[in-house]
Design an enzyme around this catalytic site. Sequence first.
Site, mmCIF file in Angstrom:
data_model
loop_
_atom_site.group_PDB
_atom_site.id
_atom_site.type_symbol
_atom_site.label_atom_id
_atom_site.label_comp_id
_atom_site.label_asym_id
_atom_site.label_seq_id
_atom_site.Cartn_x
_atom_site.Cartn_y
_atom_site.Cartn_z
ATOM 1 N N ASP A 1 -2.368 -14.068 17.735
ATOM 2 C CA ASP A 1 -2.656 -14.491 16.181
ATOM 3 C C ASP A 1 -2.945 -16.066 16.005
ATOM 4 O O ASP A 1 -3.744 -16.115 14.994
ATOM 5 C CB ASP A 1 -1.076 -14.252 15.592
ATOM 6 N N ASP B 1 1.774 -21.631 13.277
ATOM 7 C CA ASP B 1 1.146 -20.985 12.098
ATOM 8 C C ASP B 1 0.819 -21.663 11.001
ATOM 9 O O ASP B 1 0.589 -21.436 9.901
ATOM 10 C CB ASP B 1 2.504 -20.150 11.561
HETATM 11 N N1 GLY Z 1 1.488 -13.650 12.980
HETATM 12 C C1 GLY Z 1 2.830 -12.577 13.193
HETATM 13 C C2 GLY Z 1 2.378 -11.130 12.845
HETATM 14 O O1 GLY Z 1 1.180 -10.896 12.718
HETATM 15 O O2 GLY Z 1 3.191 -10.537 12.791
#
Ligand code: GLY
Length: 391
Positions: free
Chosen positions: A174, A115
């Site tokens: 993501d 992330d």
């Molecule tokens: N990246 C995690 C979400 O979109 O919840």
Amino acid sequence: MTQKIKITIMALLIATGASAQDKNLLDIRKQLDYCAVQASKTLQVIPEDGTSPRTVPNGSKEWKFVDYKDWTSGFWPGELWLLYEASKDKKWEKEADKFTRYLTPLSISTTADHDLGFQVFNSFGNGYRLTKNPQYKEIILKTADVLAGLFNPKVGTIQSWPHNKMGGHNTIIDNMMNLELLFWASKNGGDKKLYDIAVQHAKTTMANHFRPDYSAYHVLIYDYDSGKKIKGQTAQGYSDQSMWARGQAWAIYGFTMTYRETKDPKFLDFAHKVTRVYLDRLKTEDLVPYWDFDAPDIPNAPRDAAAAAIVSSALLELSTFTKDKALKKDYLAKSSKMLASLSSQYQSRDQNSAFLLHATGHKPAGSEVDCSINYADYYYLEALLRLQKLK
Ligand code: GLY
């Protein structure tokens, strides 16, 4: 807002059949002012302990705060930078700098997961874009190297959750969003191999992460050693074969951004395809999706305003890469309508000090369902600014 901008937005809204209420309410300047008022209220309640606001549970007025390690920690500083960009008011720069600096440790530790792009590019990245502060640049470059450490050359992607043994090397859709950090670093003094890693990740994802209709799996599992795809499955969606709204939103935004950074027409073509399945399947009148397009309790399922905000922002960018006039008009009209809906029917106003209500984080876990979440607010603000710049 100038008269010309107002007329253009009105025309786009009329083209897509927006209601009279929508037409009255998409006033970008007014929306930016609203976001500034809400963010000012939030600033009053943040503890001086290095944390930042993430979410307001449904029915509550109280923010839940998180520290720099949380995957959403970059969105609040990112919002502050965007408010600075919108107003040029130094008050926002000062606050943005303060909350951005809380995330500095992310650049010097080994990472828990992928992330880092969300965290560091939305905070330091926006900060550097607006101020050219060399300290920010150094942190972005260091963080890009940390993120690249998760790349598995046998698979051709960055691993998303190294701590989560799921029967192989896992990559979630993501993760496309985190590539922006690598592209930027490779073009701004970082190692050129960061560019190759980002391109390889996007290519591998394009080849494996989608069903024949171009809807995305949330999670892809690959064999660590052979690099072969084992299976696609979900984590935050309704089922392994369902179209999780925010996952598809990340794909739309991620491939549009990858085209911007590479100018490879394969990625542009793919961005259009992943967008088409989303828009074709989007049947809600206000163009804000249910949290999963295949949720069994539609029309009573919760919405995800965050997905709508992400897609509205991505469509504005994708429209600028589109030569087909009808398609360009469609993207602009739909994006404007999404923003009009968010501004007229999804605003928090006096309920809490977030910008938007009705985002859904992790429905299967019963976590952050139908609530306010900082990434919905971030992409809403980004989309408003993008729409303003397009004029
Ligand atoms: N990246 C995690 C979400 O979109 O919840």
